[in-house]
Design an enzyme around this catalytic site. Structure first.
Site, PDB file in Angstrom:
ATOM      1  N   ASN B 393       0.893  -1.406   0.049  1.00 19.87           N
ATOM      2  CA  ASN B 393       0.125   0.063   0.206  1.00 19.87           C
ATOM      3  C   ASN B 393       0.743   1.291  -0.045  1.00 19.87           C
ATOM      4  O   ASN B 393       1.090   1.981  -0.889  1.00 19.87           O
ATOM      5  CB  ASN B 393      -0.973  -0.188   1.177  1.00 19.87           C
ATOM      6  CG  ASN B 393      -1.989   1.188   1.199  1.00 19.87           C
ATOM      7  OD1 ASN B 393      -1.793   2.061   0.508  1.00 19.87           O
ATOM      8  ND2 ASN B 393      -2.666   1.322   2.398  1.00 19.87           N
ATOM      9  N   ASP B 394       1.576   1.561   1.076  1.00 20.89           N
ATOM     10  CA  ASP B 394       2.132   2.706   1.086  1.00 20.89           C
ATOM     11  C   ASP B 394       3.397   2.938   0.201  1.00 20.89           C
ATOM     12  O   ASP B 394       3.708   4.090  -0.126  1.00 20.89           O
ATOM     13  CB  ASP B 394       2.848   2.809   2.827  1.00 20.89           C
ATOM     14  CG  ASP B 394       1.829   3.156   3.634  1.00 20.89           C
ATOM     15  OD1 ASP B 394       0.723   3.677   3.091  1.00 20.89           O
ATOM     16  OD2 ASP B 394       1.954   2.542   4.853  1.00 20.89           O
ATOM     17  N   VAL B 395       4.040   1.912  -0.378  1.00 16.72           N
ATOM     18  CA  VAL B 395       5.111   1.902  -1.081  1.00 16.72           C
ATOM     19  C   VAL B 395       4.562   2.446  -2.542  1.00 16.72           C
ATOM     20  O   VAL B 395       5.256   2.690  -3.472  1.00 16.72           O
ATOM     21  CB  VAL B 395       5.849   0.622  -1.202  1.00 16.72           C
ATOM     22  CG1 VAL B 395       6.578   0.366   0.012  1.00 16.72           C
ATOM     23  CG2 VAL B 395       4.825  -0.456  -1.713  1.00 16.72           C
TER      24      VAL B 395
END
Lengths: 138, 464
Positions: B393-395
């Protein structure tokens, strides 16, 4: 990739260590003035090995960073040499109350612990590395 | 054996360890490298046994027994551990290096004559300083790794543990540690030694508990580095070349990995160490958005992917949790059979340890030349028709590039949104570990595939 930070940090650490050694020569240079103290030889080796490690580890492909960690576990366990020296103490038996017996017992536990790491570390690395395959081109 | 020969043999074993690490520059040479490492270890052990050859048969039996017990445990673990559990295994191994360092130092304190560093009560001050450094770092590595292990294994929550005056307490213990080292080095007092060990044990726990689960890649690398410095400290005490070289190698290896991981998250090393970030609590508190998302089914996904010419797969920690790597490889195979070009893109901090995703993909038989690092593949996203994000997600969050107020602003991300269609396989719309909403979910070219990573991927395979 910019990774200039580490050589500089290592450089400063080495300089600090050298200054400390010069400031307190009696701790480092216990032996005669003429011959180099073995500590200095070993310290030189240590510093060189840090630099070797620095360049070798940067050349490790990121895909193999997990095996890198498991193999470093395995090789750190060369600390087993210390355990062997302690287990090898003669004239005392395991779990004996004397200083030598205590040392022998600590050595034995250290030997078991290090052996777990040596066998576990190398074998799990081998198992991982065997999985990295390139597809067969025909 | 002459002392010179002994020193040279230990040097040889150190050089073999360097070559073992050098081998890891490519998968082809790595296997040979591992054997070189094993021979280095064999040389070191044989040399030690030759110089301190015990005369009593019982001593030999004790040594054999030690190797047999440890070797059996190690072999069984190495054979049976699932690849998804590799981070906690490595943490456990780090803890053992730390423990061995403490035990060897304790043995050297009790019987210095066996280590040729003096007589009990008359150990050279230099040796005492080296010993105290080795035992302090070793003890911190031991308890720190045990905490990291329990977090990774899920025995305790991965949430950071923060309490008031935490940094003050750590600083106080740090000062106490220095005082104890001075006391021990000047007096060779056994009480000072054990107090030193206890304070280091406590410090090890306190250093690791405030660090959250998602920061584990940094923690593991850092503990790797500590275990190396501990080994080097003991190496100086014993005057052993192999141990000094190895300690330096492992120490710098862990330091470099920590640096790479911090860079992958655009965070300073100190902000990670000071902790308090990476809580799953923040995720729950994240604003629940009413904006519409486009939801798709496995059939839709299969249809779009089959008609694509290039698909890039982005795996994350969720793939490891769901054990979806084998299903993912099957999907890749099906797509390739349909003439689609398939590649995998790996972010440096994907997973819980450096290289975690690569090992899992290798386990699932994905060829390593289909797996690319961030820098190598980031320019290819505009040419990709479909990106399949599984458990990450965050990446992939564009806020890292676009929103200066975002906590992850500046972090290098995989620019998946430049592809034709982005498919997100997630269990829900919840934000990632950083607790940040991903605006990508609401874009027109995004399709959400809600469900367990493994089940969803298997369904896609069926539909292909």
């Amino acid at each position: 990739m910019t990774h200039r930070f580490y050589p500089r940090a290592i450089g400063w650490a080495v300089m600090a260590a050298l200054l400390l050694t010069l400031a307190f020569p009696e701790t480092a240079f216990a032996a005669a003035d003429i011959e180099t103290d073995p500590f200095v030889t070993r310290f030189s080796m240590f510093v060189m090995a840090i630099f070797v490690g620095y360049y070798v580890v940067w050349s490790v492909t990121p895909a193999l960073h997990t095996p890198l960690m498991s193999v470093t576990n395995a090789i750190s366990s060369v600390i087993v040499v210390g355990a062997l020296l302690a287990v090898g103490i003669e004239g005392a038996s395991l779990f004996e109350g004397s200083a030598n017996g205590t040392a022998k017992t600590f050595g034995f536990i250290a030997l078991v612990v290090a052996a777990v790491n040596i066998f576990g570390g190398f074998l799990v690395t081998q198992r991982m590395l065997a999985m990295y395959k390139r597809k067969e081109r025909d | 054996m002459s002392p010179n020969l002994i020193a040279l043999l230990y040097l040889a074993s150190g050089v073999l360890f360097i070559l073992a690490l050098r081998g890891l520059s490519s998968p082809e040479t790595s296997r040979t490298g591992n054997y070189l490492g094993m021979s280095g270890m064999a040389i070191a052990i044989a040399t030690t046994l030759a110089i301190a050859a015990p005369s009593q048969i019982t001593t030999w039996l004790i040594i054999l027994l030690g190797f047999a017990i440890g070797g059996t445990i190690g072999t069984v673990i190495a054979r049976s551990i699932p690849m998804t559990a590799m981070p906690q295994l490595v943490a456990a191994f780090h803890s053992l290096v730390g423990l061995a360092a403490v035990l060897v130092a304790a043995a050297a304190l009790n019987a210095p004559q066996a280590f040729s560093i003096g007589e009990p009560g008359a150990i050279a001050m230099a040796s005492l300083i080296e010993m105290s450094l080795g035992v302090a770092i070793g003890a911190i590595t031991f308890t720190g790794s045990v905490v990291a292990f329990t977090k990774l294994q899920g025995l305790v929550s991965g949430r950071p543990v923060v309490f008031p005056l935490q940094h003050a307490l750590n600083a106080l213990l740090g000062v106490a540690l220095v005082v104890l080292i001075v006391w021990f080095a000047s007096s060779e007092s056994h009480s000072a030694f054990w107090l030193l060990t206890i304070v280091s044990f406590v410090l090890g726990v306190l250093i690791i508990i405030p660090i959250g689960g998602a920061d584990m890649p940094v923690v593991i690398s850092m503990l790797n580095s500590y275990s190396g410095w501990a080994a080097a400290g003991i190496g100086f005490t014993l005057g052993n070349e192999a141990l000094i070289i190895t300690g330096a190698l492992v120490g710098s290896s862990g330091a470099i990995l920590s640096y790479i991981m911090c860079k992958g998250m655009n965070r300073s090393f100190f902000s990670v160490i000071l902790g308090g970030f990476g809580g799953e609590t923040a995720a729950a508190a994240g604003a629940v958005d009413d904006r519409p998302v486009k939801q798709g089914s496995a059939e839709d996904a299969a249809f779009i992917m089959k008609n694509a010419s290039r698909v890039i797969i982005v795996p994350g920690y969720g793939m490891a949790v769901a054990q979806a790597q084998h299903a993912l490889r099957e999907m890749g195979d099906e797509l390739k059979a349909a003439g689609v070009d398939v590649a995998y893109a790996i972010h440096p901090v994907a997973g819980r340890m450096p290289g975690h995703m690569n090992v899992l993909l290798a386990e699932a038989n994905v060829s390593y030349d289909e797996v690319f690092e961030l820098e190598d593949i980031n320019n290819d996203f505009p040419q990709a028709d479909v990106v399949y994000v599984i458990g990450a997600n965050d990446v992939t969050n564009p806020a890292a590039l676009e929103d200066p107020s975002s906590p992850i602003f500046g972090m290098p991300v995989l620019e998946v949104w430049k592809a034709g269609t982005v498919m997100f396989n997630k269990r829900s719309l919840a934000s990632g570990y950083a607790g940040i909403d991903n605006s990508l979910f609401y874009r027109d070219n995004t399709m959400m595939l809600f469900g367990d990573a493994k089940k969803m991927t298997e369904q896609i395979v069926k539909s292909l």
